[in-house]
Design a protein around this motif. Structure first.
Motif, PDB file in Angstrom:
ATOM      1  N   ASN A  77       0.932  -1.330  -0.043  1.00  0.00           N
ATOM      2  CA  ASN A  77      -0.107  -0.091  -0.182  1.00  0.00           C
ATOM      3  C   ASN A  77       0.765   1.371   0.073  1.00  0.00           C
ATOM      4  O   ASN A  77       0.491   2.402  -0.659  1.00  0.00           O
ATOM      5  N   ALA A  78       1.864   1.365   0.869  1.00  0.00           N
ATOM      6  CA  ALA A  78       2.948   2.485   0.818  1.00  0.00           C
ATOM      7  C   ALA A  78       3.379   2.546  -0.535  1.00  0.00           C
ATOM      8  O   ALA A  78       3.732   3.864  -0.778  1.00  0.00           O
ATOM      9  N   VAL A  79       4.006   1.531  -1.233  1.00  0.00           N
ATOM     10  CA  VAL A  79       4.479   1.669  -2.538  1.00  0.00           C
ATOM     11  C   VAL A  79       3.571   2.495  -3.456  1.00  0.00           C
ATOM     12  O   VAL A  79       3.868   3.019  -4.389  1.00  0.00           O
ATOM     13  N   SER A  80       2.188   1.874  -3.588  1.00  0.00           N
ATOM     14  CA  SER A  80       1.044   2.263  -4.176  1.00  0.00           C
ATOM     15  C   SER A  80       0.942   3.632  -4.066  1.00  0.00           C
ATOM     16  O   SER A  80       0.585   4.416  -5.091  1.00  0.00           O
ATOM     17  N   ASP A  81       0.812   4.133  -2.761  1.00  0.00           N
ATOM     18  CA  ASP A  81       0.557   5.502  -2.472  1.00  0.00           C
ATOM     19  C   ASP A  81       1.630   6.409  -2.985  1.00  0.00           C
ATOM     20  O   ASP A  81       1.686   7.574  -3.693  1.00  0.00           O
ATOM     21  N   LEU A  82       2.852   5.869  -2.890  1.00  0.00           N
ATOM     22  CA  LEU A  82       3.992   6.579  -3.365  1.00  0.00           C
ATOM     23  C   LEU A  82       3.920   6.728  -4.890  1.00  0.00           C
ATOM     24  O   LEU A  82       4.233   7.849  -5.389  1.00  0.00           O
ATOM     25  N   GLN A  83       3.804   5.710  -5.610  1.00  0.00           N
ATOM     26  CA  GLN A  83       3.619   5.874  -6.905  1.00  0.00           C
ATOM     27  C   GLN A  83       2.365   6.563  -7.504  1.00  0.00           C
ATOM     28  O   GLN A  83       2.462   7.380  -8.412  1.00  0.00           O
ATOM     29  N   ALA A  84       1.287   6.863  -6.600  1.00  0.00           N
ATOM     30  CA  ALA A  84       0.095   7.735  -6.776  1.00  0.00           C
ATOM     31  C   ALA A  84       0.621   9.248  -6.611  1.00  0.00           C
ATOM     32  O   ALA A  84       0.287   9.926  -7.574  1.00  0.00           O
ATOM     33  N   VAL A  85       1.344   9.266  -5.702  1.00  0.00           N
ATOM     34  CA  VAL A  85       1.990  10.733  -5.627  1.00  0.00           C
ATOM     35  C   VAL A  85       2.907  11.010  -6.728  1.00  0.00           C
ATOM     36  O   VAL A  85       2.787  12.068  -7.171  1.00  0.00           O
ATOM     37  N   SER A  86       3.642  10.219  -7.184  1.00  0.00           N
ATOM     38  CA  SER A  86       4.452  10.641  -8.323  1.00  0.00           C
ATOM     39  C   SER A  86       3.684  10.844  -9.657  1.00  0.00           C
ATOM     40  O   SER A  86       4.224  11.610 -10.391  1.00  0.00           O
ATOM     41  N   ARG A  87       2.529  10.344  -9.754  1.00  0.00           N
ATOM     42  CA  ARG A  87       1.816  10.512 -10.817  1.00  0.00           C
ATOM     43  C   ARG A  87       0.821  11.685 -10.572  1.00  0.00           C
ATOM     44  O   ARG A  87      -0.257  11.963 -11.340  1.00  0.00           O
ATOM     45  N   SER A  88       0.823  12.154  -9.443  1.00  0.00           N
ATOM     46  CA  SER A  88      -0.067  13.248  -8.924  1.00  0.00           C
ATOM     47  C   SER A  88      -1.682  12.944  -9.109  1.00  0.00           C
ATOM     48  O   SER A  88      -2.337  13.763  -9.074  1.00  0.00           O
ATOM     49  N   GLU A  89      -1.701  11.569  -8.652  1.00  0.00           N
ATOM     50  CA  GLU A  89      -2.831  11.243  -8.331  1.00  0.00           C
ATOM     51  C   GLU A  89      -3.660  11.398  -6.957  1.00  0.00           C
ATOM     52  O   GLU A  89      -4.567  11.197  -6.541  1.00  0.00           O
ATOM     53  N   ARG A  90      -2.539  11.563  -5.935  1.00  0.00           N
ATOM     54  CA  ARG A  90      -3.006  12.148  -4.632  1.00  0.00           C
ATOM     55  C   ARG A  90      -1.706  13.172  -4.026  1.00  0.00           C
ATOM     56  O   ARG A  90      -0.712  13.341  -4.583  1.00  0.00           O
ATOM     57  N   GLY A  91      -1.959  13.624  -2.909  1.00  0.00           N
ATOM     58  CA  GLY A  91      -0.967  14.622  -2.497  1.00  0.00           C
ATOM     59  C   GLY A  91      -1.678  15.828  -1.903  1.00  0.00           C
ATOM     60  O   GLY A  91      -2.879  15.810  -1.866  1.00  0.00           O
ATOM     61  N   HIS A  92      -0.737  16.634  -1.599  1.00  0.00           N
ATOM     62  CA  HIS A  92      -1.042  17.862  -1.011  1.00  0.00           C
ATOM     63  C   HIS A  92      -0.171  19.131  -1.181  1.00  0.00           C
ATOM     64  O   HIS A  92       0.951  19.117  -0.868  1.00  0.00           O
ATOM     65  N   ILE A  93      -0.688  20.064  -1.998  1.00  0.00           N
ATOM     66  CA  ILE A  93       0.427  21.164  -2.103  1.00  0.00           C
ATOM     67  C   ILE A  93      -0.135  22.417  -1.156  1.00  0.00           C
ATOM     68  O   ILE A  93      -1.285  22.660  -1.138  1.00  0.00           O
ATOM     69  N   LYS A  94       0.938  23.228  -0.790  1.00  0.00           N
ATOM     70  CA  LYS A  94       0.649  24.173   0.248  1.00  0.00           C
ATOM     71  C   LYS A  94       1.207  25.589  -0.308  1.00  0.00           C
ATOM     72  O   LYS A  94       2.766  25.477  -0.670  1.00  0.00           O
ATOM     73  N   ILE A  95       0.628  26.432  -0.756  1.00  0.00           N
ATOM     74  CA  ILE A  95       1.041  27.532  -1.407  1.00  0.00           C
ATOM     75  C   ILE A  95       0.510  28.817  -0.561  1.00  0.00           C
ATOM     76  O   ILE A  95      -0.489  29.069  -0.159  1.00  0.00           O
ATOM     77  N   ALA A 121      -5.159  17.620  -3.003  1.00  0.00           N
ATOM     78  CA  ALA A 121      -5.392  18.382  -1.990  1.00  0.00           C
ATOM     79  C   ALA A 121      -4.614  19.775  -2.386  1.00  0.00           C
ATOM     80  O   ALA A 121      -3.310  19.727  -2.344  1.00  0.00           O
ATOM     81  N   ILE A 122      -5.208  21.011  -2.271  1.00  0.00           N
ATOM     82  CA  ILE A 122      -4.527  22.368  -2.508  1.00  0.00           C
ATOM     83  C   ILE A 122      -4.872  23.088  -1.224  1.00  0.00           C
ATOM     84  O   ILE A 122      -6.068  23.318  -1.010  1.00  0.00           O
ATOM     85  N   SER A 123      -3.959  23.695  -0.469  1.00  0.00           N
ATOM     86  CA  SER A 123      -4.213  24.762   0.479  1.00  0.00           C
ATOM     87  C   SER A 123      -3.586  25.872   0.110  1.00  0.00           C
ATOM     88  O   SER A 123      -2.050  26.112  -0.176  1.00  0.00           O
ATOM     89  N   VAL A 124      -4.280  27.037   0.037  1.00  0.00           N
ATOM     90  CA  VAL A 124      -3.838  28.575  -0.277  1.00  0.00           C
ATOM     91  C   VAL A 124      -3.918  29.540   0.712  1.00  0.00           C
ATOM     92  O   VAL A 124      -4.789  29.461   1.430  1.00  0.00           O
ATOM     93  N   HIS A 125      -2.785  30.193   0.999  1.00  0.00           N
ATOM     94  CA  HIS A 125      -2.877  31.122   1.980  1.00  0.00           C
ATOM     95  C   HIS A 125      -2.590  32.490   1.456  1.00  0.00           C
ATOM     96  O   HIS A 125      -1.176  32.902   0.781  1.00  0.00           O
ATOM     97  N   ASP A 126      -3.146  33.637   1.549  1.00  0.00           N
ATOM     98  CA  ASP A 126      -2.672  35.027   1.131  1.00  0.00           C
ATOM     99  C   ASP A 126      -2.237  35.647   2.536  1.00  0.00           C
ATOM    100  O   ASP A 126      -2.852  36.005   3.237  1.00  0.00           O
ATOM    101  N   GLU A 127      -1.194  36.083   2.149  1.00  0.00           N
ATOM    102  CA  GLU A 127      -0.119  36.613   3.343  1.00  0.00           C
ATOM    103  C   GLU A 127       0.576  37.481   2.976  1.00  0.00           C
ATOM    104  O   GLU A 127       0.615  37.892   1.699  1.00  0.00           O
ATOM    105  N   GLY A 128       1.005  38.487   4.013  1.00  0.00           N
ATOM    106  CA  GLY A 128       2.227  39.299   3.553  1.00  0.00           C
ATOM    107  C   GLY A 128       3.575  38.716   3.291  1.00  0.00           C
ATOM    108  O   GLY A 128       3.920  37.506   3.691  1.00  0.00           O
ATOM    109  N   SER A 129       4.309  39.545   2.614  1.00  0.00           N
ATOM    110  CA  SER A 129       5.626  39.120   2.319  1.00  0.00           C
ATOM    111  C   SER A 129       6.563  38.324   3.394  1.00  0.00           C
ATOM    112  O   SER A 129       6.966  37.271   3.248  1.00  0.00           O
ATOM    113  N   ASP A 130       6.288  38.948   4.752  1.00  0.00           N
ATOM    114  CA  ASP A 130       7.143  38.385   5.866  1.00  0.00           C
ATOM    115  C   ASP A 130       6.698  37.052   5.864  1.00  0.00           C
ATOM    116  O   ASP A 130       7.437  36.170   6.185  1.00  0.00           O
ATOM    117  N   LYS A 131       5.209  36.913   6.081  1.00  0.00           N
ATOM    118  CA  LYS A 131       4.864  35.467   6.358  1.00  0.00           C
ATOM    119  C   LYS A 131       5.157  34.527   5.333  1.00  0.00           C
ATOM    120  O   LYS A 131       5.305  33.303   5.913  1.00  0.00           O
TER     121      LYS A 131
END
Length: 342
Positions: A77-95, A121-131
């Motif tokens: 399952n771990a290898v399957s998940d890792l391969q899914a991440v490599s294909r961007s079938e799952r994962g989490h991006i933080k911007i 999954a996508i997380s987006v934060h609008d922040e000031g430059s310092d943060k």
């Protein structure tokens, strides 16, 4: 002892036959028998009772079958998940992005990304430059889009956009009746509201004291974000200075915007990433879509794309003129990297 030993043991335990297990594993029966013998030697116990008709687990091996099955399932399952991440079938991006980048740049890029990779999954934060810079430095954000402020040596800054500064004021302000080009000198006799020094835009203005926007002989109003800046501008008769994309975002669109000249100054927006940090396949894919989106942008509110036929390059400008707009550079620190996106 290895996963190979566990797979062979589990296959024999499941099928009750060396012949069937060998076929299942695409092994010869002699090779499988040798592997099981090696496992028994390593474990120090006999694992199977062999009869002419069937192979049965010994009492010592009954519990080990459940353990081996669980280990193999978890690993597969771990290898399957890792391969899914490599294909961007799952994962989490933080911007993390400056608010002015949200509607003009990030939103269309995310639409294109989600179309191709709907399970990420996508997380987006609008922040000031310092943060933004600190979140990337601390590893809680994958990348950011912002005006450089701190210029941390452990971050890489890739210029991607430049937009001109202009005056922002209510529609009934006296500046609305000004004829011809609007200059920085034209602003000096009007009540000014500024962004604080810990914001990317505010820091850029403070590095150019010759503009003299704060030379009023007394304290003046400050805001820590464009949201609070909007509230102060609503008091009436006040003006501020913003880059064009910030002036055409959210509530600020309620006010007039006029580009400033003598000098004509630009803000530089950078893609900010952690130095020497490897991008995940998913992060690399969203960055590719983001840069493609920027390159294909039409000129929005005077913004200029910082790219060329051979890729994105830093903007290096040493003089202020009407023909060659000035990009307000962040104060450089030793070791700060200015990069192209490779």
């Amino acid at each position: 002892m290895s996963l190979r030993h566990l797979r062979c043991f589990f296959a024999v335990a499941q099928t009750g036959s060396f012949t069937l297990a060998a076929q299942q594993l695409f092994k010869t029966q002699s090779s499988l028998t040798a592997t099981i013998k090696q496992l028994e030697d390593l474990a120090g116990v006999q694992l199977f009772d062999r009869t002419t008709r069937r192979v049965e687990l010994t009492k010592d091996a009954l519990w080990f079958k459940e353990v081996a099955g669980r280990i193999l399932r978890d690993f597969d399952n771990a290898v399957s998940d890792l391969q899914a991440v490599s294909r961007s079938e799952r994962g989490h991006i933080k911007i993390a992005v400056a608010p002015s980048m949200m509607p003009h740049v990030l939103a269309p890029a995310l639409v294109a990304f989600r179309r191709s990779y709907p399970e990420v999954a996508i997380s987006v934060h609008d922040e000031g430059s310092d943060k933004i810079e600190r979140s990337i430095l601390e590893g809680t954000t994958d990348f950011g889009l912002s005006t450089p402020l701190n210029n941390f040596p452990d971050l890489d800054y890739t210029p991607v956009l430049a937009d001109p500064f202009g005056a922002v004021y209510p529609k009934d302000h006296p500046l609305a009746r000004h004829k011809g080009k609007l200059t920085w000198a034209d602003l000096r006799h009007h009540e000014y509201v500024g962004l604080t020094k810990d914001t990317g835009i505010g820091a850029l203005i403070y590095r150019f004291p010759e503009l003299r926007l704060d030379d009023q002989g007394s304290e003046y109003d400050h805001a820590s974000s464009t949201t609070s800046l909007y509230a102060l501008l609503k008091l009436g008769s006040r003006i501020t200075v913003l880059p064009s994309l910030a002036a055409h975002t959210g509530q600020m669109t309620e006010f007039e915007f006029r580009e400033l000249h003598e000098p004509r100054i630009e803000r530089e927006i950078c893609l900010i990433t952690r130095h020497l940090r490897s991008f995940s396949p998913t992060t690399r894919r969203i960055l590719e879509i983001l840069m493609k989106t920027i390159r294909e942008m039409d000129s929005i509110y005077g913004a200029r794309i910082l790219n060329s036929e051979d890729g994105l390059k830093p903007s290096r400008r040493n003089a202020v003129s009407e023909k060659e707009p000035r990009s307000l550079p962040p104060q450089e620190h030793p070791g700060v990297r200015r990069h192209t996106l490779g």
